[in-house]
Design an enzyme around this catalytic site. Structure first.
Site, PDB file in Angstrom:
ATOM      1  N   HIS A   1      32.955  34.325  43.490  1.00  0.00           N
ATOM      2  CA  HIS A   1      31.905  33.649  42.719  1.00  0.00           C
ATOM      3  C   HIS A   1      31.928  32.140  42.940  1.00  0.00           C
ATOM      4  CE1 HIS A   1      29.661  36.485  40.353  1.00  0.00           C
ATOM      5  NE2 HIS A   1      30.686  36.932  39.645  1.00  0.00           N
TER       6      HIS A   1
ATOM      7  N   HIS B   1      36.720  39.232  43.253  1.00  0.00           N
ATOM      8  CA  HIS B   1      35.361  39.068  42.724  1.00  0.00           C
ATOM      9  C   HIS B   1      35.174  37.688  42.085  1.00  0.00           C
ATOM     10  CE1 HIS B   1      31.601  40.619  40.792  1.00  0.00           C
ATOM     11  NE2 HIS B   1      31.932  39.707  39.889  1.00  0.00           N
ATOM     12  N   GLU B   2      36.056  37.339  41.174  1.00  0.00           N
ATOM     13  CA  GLU B   2      35.893  36.053  40.477  1.00  0.00           C
ATOM     14  C   GLU B   2      36.058  34.888  41.457  1.00  0.00           C
ATOM     15  OE1 GLU B   2      34.566  36.555  37.730  1.00  0.00           O
ATOM     16  OE2 GLU B   2      35.240  38.629  37.512  1.00  0.00           O
TER      17      GLU B   2
ATOM     18  N   GLU C   1      25.754  38.461  40.951  1.00  0.00           N
ATOM     19  CA  GLU C   1      26.622  39.625  40.699  1.00  0.00           C
ATOM     20  C   GLU C   1      26.531  40.682  41.800  1.00  0.00           C
ATOM     21  OE1 GLU C   1      28.937  39.354  38.875  1.00  0.00           O
ATOM     22  OE2 GLU C   1      28.395  37.835  37.397  1.00  0.00           O
TER      23      GLU C   1
ATOM     24  N   GLU D   1      34.264  33.799  35.933  1.00  0.00           N
ATOM     25  CA  GLU D   1      34.448  32.902  37.078  1.00  0.00           C
ATOM     26  C   GLU D   1      34.295  31.418  36.771  1.00  0.00           C
ATOM     27  OE1 GLU D   1      31.773  34.996  36.623  1.00  0.00           O
ATOM     28  OE2 GLU D   1      29.916  34.084  37.357  1.00  0.00           O
TER      29      GLU D   1
ATOM     30  N   GLY E   1      35.619  42.138  32.069  1.00  0.00           N
ATOM     31  CA  GLY E   1      36.767  42.153  32.967  1.00  0.00           C
ATOM     32  C   GLY E   1      37.355  40.774  33.205  1.00  0.00           C
ATOM     33  N   ALA E   2      36.498  39.836  33.603  1.00  0.00           N
ATOM     34  CA  ALA E   2      36.965  38.492  33.908  1.00  0.00           C
ATOM     35  C   ALA E   2      35.766  37.572  34.052  1.00  0.00           C
ATOM     36  CB  ALA E   2      37.780  38.488  35.208  1.00  0.00           C
TER      37      ALA E   2
HETATM   38  N1  TRP Z   1      30.386  36.828  35.233  1.00  0.00           N
HETATM   39  C1  TRP Z   1      31.421  37.772  34.879  1.00  0.00           C
HETATM   40  C2  TRP Z   1      31.699  38.562  36.140  1.00  0.00           C
HETATM   41  O1  TRP Z   1      32.364  38.132  36.992  1.00  0.00           O
HETATM   42  C3  TRP Z   1      30.979  38.684  33.768  1.00  0.00           C
HETATM   43  C4  TRP Z   1      31.375  38.315  32.387  1.00  0.00           C
HETATM   44  C5  TRP Z   1      32.608  38.061  31.929  1.00  0.00           C
HETATM   45  C6  TRP Z   1      30.553  38.265  31.235  1.00  0.00           C
HETATM   46  N2  TRP Z   1      32.572  37.870  30.573  1.00  0.00           N
HETATM   47  C7  TRP Z   1      31.342  37.983  30.144  1.00  0.00           C
HETATM   48  C8  TRP Z   1      29.209  38.426  31.034  1.00  0.00           C
HETATM   49  C9  TRP Z   1      30.830  37.887  28.850  1.00  0.00           C
HETATM   50  C10 TRP Z   1      28.698  38.345  29.763  1.00  0.00           C
HETATM   51  C11 TRP Z   1      29.489  38.073  28.685  1.00  0.00           C
HETATM   52  O2  TRP Z   1      31.190  39.603  36.392  1.00  0.00           O
HETATM   53 ZN    ZN Z   2      30.687  38.732  38.598  1.00  0.00          ZN
END
Ligand code: TRP
Ligand code: ZN
Length: 926
Positions: free
Chosen positions: A320, A316-317, A339, A283, A280-281
């Site tokens: 973080h 969410h991001e 998380e 941080e 998704g995204a």
């Molecule tokens: N840490 C990211 C989140 O906010 C998760 C994530 C994004 C991720 N891209 C990734 C984890 C690629 C593993 C690989 O949840």
């Molecule tokens: Zn996260």
């Protein structure tokens, strides 16, 4: 070495797949204090100069320096400016001849490493890659080693300065973490930018972006008076779709400061969108990188749920930045530390922004629905793992709903046990103790407990932490009995938890149960809990809801002062992530549906009633020979007349929120029904649910027509909760009316749907209309799909919806699979783009059970082909798809044997990635 050696399953040259264990953690032998990176960006050969300052960790015995690397071409290594000898251990770079402890102690030394890599051929989207001509990075969890040699582990935190050099015409924007300190022109049409991050960070939070991008920006002032610049970067054509994301960011900054006292700690905070992204995204410190799906929105192209998802992912991001970045994870076993906590925070953010009791309940119900339809199955299958796992082979496989959603439920239980103010105190102590550190889940729980010494959490902490170590969903069995003579009601609660892989026996959990009692006519009764109330508490002032904390395998509660048998309302607001197995009559559930003061349990009562009908109808069919071949013979009598009437009352209710009505009137999903059964016949489940759907459509026909008319918006489009709720309910109504039309052979409603598809002013209504036509197999579906495609051919996120809708539609004529194969031949299809691959392949394999689980196994053959094909391009995405069949042991024959065979076919491939290998091996294990 640019080509990854697939036989080398860990990708690090260390030989066959290696299991990493939490108990093997040891502190790093070296610290990296600072990193100075210089990139000469080029799609085919990017040069990376990495100049680090390191020193030995005095707490650890002297040993060689082993730096992680993957798919790098090494050109040069200098130690304090001099050539030095090194060797390779697999893909690791090993330096044996560092300054000795005897001579240098732990004094810093300088290492300079020069490598090149090839972003253009990076299809895994980990490390440095190209997306539509721009450079992006993704380093979590272990992608930084694909950029340079490094100690790629989250407990090594360094200060970064980064110089980017690239062609100025092709890559006018050059971004990295922190503050821009210099920029300017170079020779040959190139230019440079230098960025310095004021905060130390683990390398998984490193990021760079270079390309032709534009930004929408806004200056904000924090409570302390500091000014900050917020920016959302996208491709030039997408600028008009960034306002919602920017405002979500503005709200996020304000919310974290208001609710937790956590301010933005950077002058500049950037979000950049890319259409090629595995998740998704991400941080990255000060430079979040997002899947376009969670940034771009306009009313013409995004649905109400897209708008809501953008708000929560942006939140969410951003959250973080404190929970994850300022305080990070000691090792990847602690992933839920950041998380689970950050999901809890984004859930609370969305609830606080929605700001009405009913909208909060709707959000809670949606979150629980995700947990129960995705995490509960995971916790009961071969990939089951504790929220803090004990081992893994490929960390990418552990970005799971257990780590995220169940982890958030653990934080929520702590919040429940210490209260809102107590939790805020706990967060404050957590940051006082651990700011700037890499810590563990234990450290977090300890801080919350220590800040609330008189709480149940503090008293029960060691037992509470079993939630982190024991996998599996606990079951709470509840049975009550009323004694008229004494006017007392005895509730017996028994907890148990089934074995999971590697964990046969489970100890009792700490289970907070919020509960109340209703009279048969629905009045909330005062709760007098024997042995708990102080003697002088006045009967009238007794609460009507209270929290009971279970700790034993079996506990009995006695409530007194009751004139008649009460109706129990347990686990209000879903106060713990458990399965509640409660003995209740249909009449009791109808009372809860109509009267419970807890909106969650009101919804839950309706779901239980419908689930009961579904399970009974499925069992009836299972007793007939060749059950699933009789799917056409389920009458329209799965739901009782009382239940239909109750549903009508909810639909017509004068004060309930439309969004809540829509949730109550939506049947439990096929996967949730499957979860309740020991043996799963996917065709039978589909047929029964379809029969229920048709019964609701036909019996409530005039009510649906009323609901459609009553919930039309004439105002300007706004994605807020009340208007989204109206659109959700009118959308469900349109679906029902088109379903009824199919049975009555009446063209009126499909005609209206087609009209709406043509004239809709927003994507929510347009897509609702399209899906009502497609799902009901209307003759207008084909022209509607063609019209929709023509309208949105230049909007990739909308084309994803177009693909997903077709691949996810139930099979009517037995031709869905060939339609899916055809969609893969469509000029707009690409396997390399994860969003597009998901929109076709995942929609079919993971979200369309009746079309996927074919008796001739052709769906499974398709699945195995795609897993293998995707694995060669992108192991992370392939491994997610590989999980589609992990619950094969629950399937009835012939699906069970066919599924096993398909998994075995994938497992037989010698050249699988460690990602897919781990998933299929676990699925096949006993
Ligand atoms: N840490 C990211 C989140 O906010 C998760 C994530 C994004 C991720 N891209 C990734 C984890 C690629 C593993 C690989 O949840
Ligand atoms: Zn996260």
């Amino acid at each position: 070495m640019l080509q990854r050696h697939k036989a080398d399953a860990n990708g690090d040259g260390a030989g066959p797949a290696i299991t990493i264990r939490r108990e093997d953690y040891s502190a790093p032998a070296f610290w990296i204090d600072s990193v100075d990176l210089t990139f000469d960006l080029d799609p085919n050969k990017t040069r990376v100069l990495n100049r680090m300052t390191l020193r030995r960790n005095p707490g650890v015995a002297a040993q060689p320096l082993k730096l992680d690397g993957q798919d790098l071409n090494l050109a040069r290594v200098l130690l304090d400016g001099q050539c030095t000898s090194f060797k390779m251990e697999g893909q690791r770079l090993v330096l044996n001849h560092l300054p000795s402890v005897e001579e240098h102690g732990t004094a810093p030394f300088a290492l300079e490493i020069f490598t090149t890599c090839c972003p253009a051929r990076n299809t895994q989207l980990m490390g440095l890659y190209l997306s539509q001509g721009s450079f992006f990075t993704q380093c979590e969890a272990e992608g930084f080693r694909r950029i340079t040699y490094f100690l790629d582990r989250p407990d090594v935190m360094a200060s970064y300065s980064v110089t980017l050099r690239a062609d100025k015409a092709l890559y006018p924007v050059l971004l990295s973490n922190g503050n821009l300190v210099a920029s300017g022109a170079l020779e040959d049409g190139r230019h440079f930018a230098k960025w310095v991050d004021p905060h130390k960070k683990p390398c998984y939070l490193f990021a760079l972006v270079a390309g032709n991008l534009v930004a929408r920006e806004q200056k904000i002032r924090s409570r302390s008076g500091r000014e900050h610049l917020l920016q959302v970067y996208v491709r030039p054509g997408d600028l008009d779709k960034t306002e919602h994301a920017l405002q979500a960011l503005v709200h996020s900054v304000a919310w974290d400061e208001a609710r937790f006292g956590l301010p933005l700690d950077l002058e500049r905070f950037m979000i950049v969108a890319t259409s090629d992204f595995n998740m998704g995204a991400m941080e990255n410190k000060g430079l979040n990188i997002f899947n376009t799906k969670y940034v771009l929105a306009s009313e013409a192209t995004a649905t109400d749920s897209d708008f809501a998802n953008i708000e929560s992912v942006v939140g969410h991001e951003y959250f973080h930045n404190w929970t994850g970045n300022r305080v990070t994870c000691r090792d990847w076993f602690q992933l839920s530390l950041k998380e689970g906590l950050t999901v809890f925070r984004d859930q609370e953010f969305s609830q606080d922004l929605a700001d009405s009791p009913s909208a909060r309940a709707v959000k809670r119900i949606e979150d629980v629905r995700v947990l129960r339809t995705t995490q509960f199955p995971e916790d009961a299958g071969p990939m089951a793992h504790p929220v803090r796992p004990d081992s893994y082979i490929e960390i990418n496989n552990f970005y799971t709903v257990t780590i995220y959603e169940k982890g958030a439920e653990l934080v929520r239980m702590m919040h429940t046990l210490v209260g809102r103010a107590g939790f805020a105190r706990g967060m404050k102590l957590y940051f006082e103790r651990h700011d700037g550190q890499a810590v563990t889940c234990d450290d977090f729980a300890q801080a919350i407990a220590d800040a609330n010494p008189a709480s149940d959490l503090a008293r029960l902490l060691p037992q509470f932490k079993r939630w982190y170590s024991q996998a599996g969903t606990p079951c709470v069995h509840a049975s009550g009995s009323y004694d008229a003579a004494s006017g007392s009601y005895t509730l017996t609660l028994r907890q148990s938890c089934a074995p999971t892989p590697d964990q046969a026996d489970k100890q009792p959990f700490v289970i907070p149960v919020e509960l109340g009692l209703l009279s048969a006519s629905g009045a909330a009764l005062p709760l007098h809990l024997a042995g708990a109330d102080s003697t002088d508490s006045a009967p009238a002032s007794a609460p009507t809801s209270r929290l009971v904390v279970l700790t034993e395998a079996e506990q009995t509660l006695t409530f007194t002062g009751l004139g008649s048998a009460p109706v129990p309302s347990l686990l209000r607001n879903f106060s713990a992530p458990v399965v509640l197995d409660i003995e209740t009559t249909d009449d009791q559930l109808l009372t809860l549906l109509e009267h419970d003061t807890d909106a969650f349990n009101r919804w839950e009562a309706g779901q239980r009633l419908m689930l009961r009908c579904a399970i009974d109808a499925i069992a009836d069919g299972a007793n007939e020979a060749g059950a699933s071949s009789h799917i056409g013979h389920i009458g329209h009598k799965v739901l009782s007349a009382d239940l239909i009437q109750a549903m009508r009352s909810v639909l017509r209710h004068p004060t309930l929120a439309p969004a809540f009505k829509e949730l109550v009137l939506t049947l439990p999903s096929e996967s949730y029904i499957a979860e309740q059964l020991d043996v799963v016949d996917p065709q039978r489940i589909h047929a029964v649910r379809q029969a229920m759907h048709e019964q609701l459509a036909l019996s409530l026909h005039s009510d649906w027509a009323w609901a459609w008319e009553q919930h039309q918006d004439s105002d300007r489009y706004r994605p807020d909760a009340p208007s989204a709720g109206r659109r959700a309910l009118s959308g469900l109504a349109l679906h029902m009316l088109c379903c009824a039309a199919r049975h009555q052979g009446a063209p009126l409603w499909p005609g209206k749907a087609y009209q709406r598809l043509k004239s809709a002013a927003n994507m929510t209504e347009r897509l609702n209309a399209l899906s009502a036509l497609v799902a009901n197999g209307s003759e207008l579906a084909a022209p509607a799909l063609a019209r929709f495609h023509a309208l949105f051919k230049d909007e990739p996120l909308v084309i994803d919806k177009w693909f997903a809708l077709q691949a996810g539609t139930p099979d009517r004529a037995g031709n869905r699979l060939s339609a899916v194969r055809q969609l893969m031949q469509h000029p707009d299809f690409s396997l390399k783009n994860p969003n597009r691959a998901r929109s076709v392949i995942f929609s079919y394999c993971c979200a369309n059970p009746s079309a996927f689980h074919r008796a001739d196994a052709a769906g499974y053959v398709f699945w195995s082909e795609r897993v293998i094909e995707l694995d060669a391009l992108n192991p992370q995405v392939a491994a997610r798809l590989a999980r589609a069949l992990e619950r094969w042991k629950k399937l009835a024959q012939p699906w069970r044997s066919a599924a096993r065979e398909a998994i075995a076919r994938v497992a037989a491939k010698p050249e699988l990635s460690s990602d897919v290998r781990e998933v299929v091996n676990r699925a096949l294990a006993d």
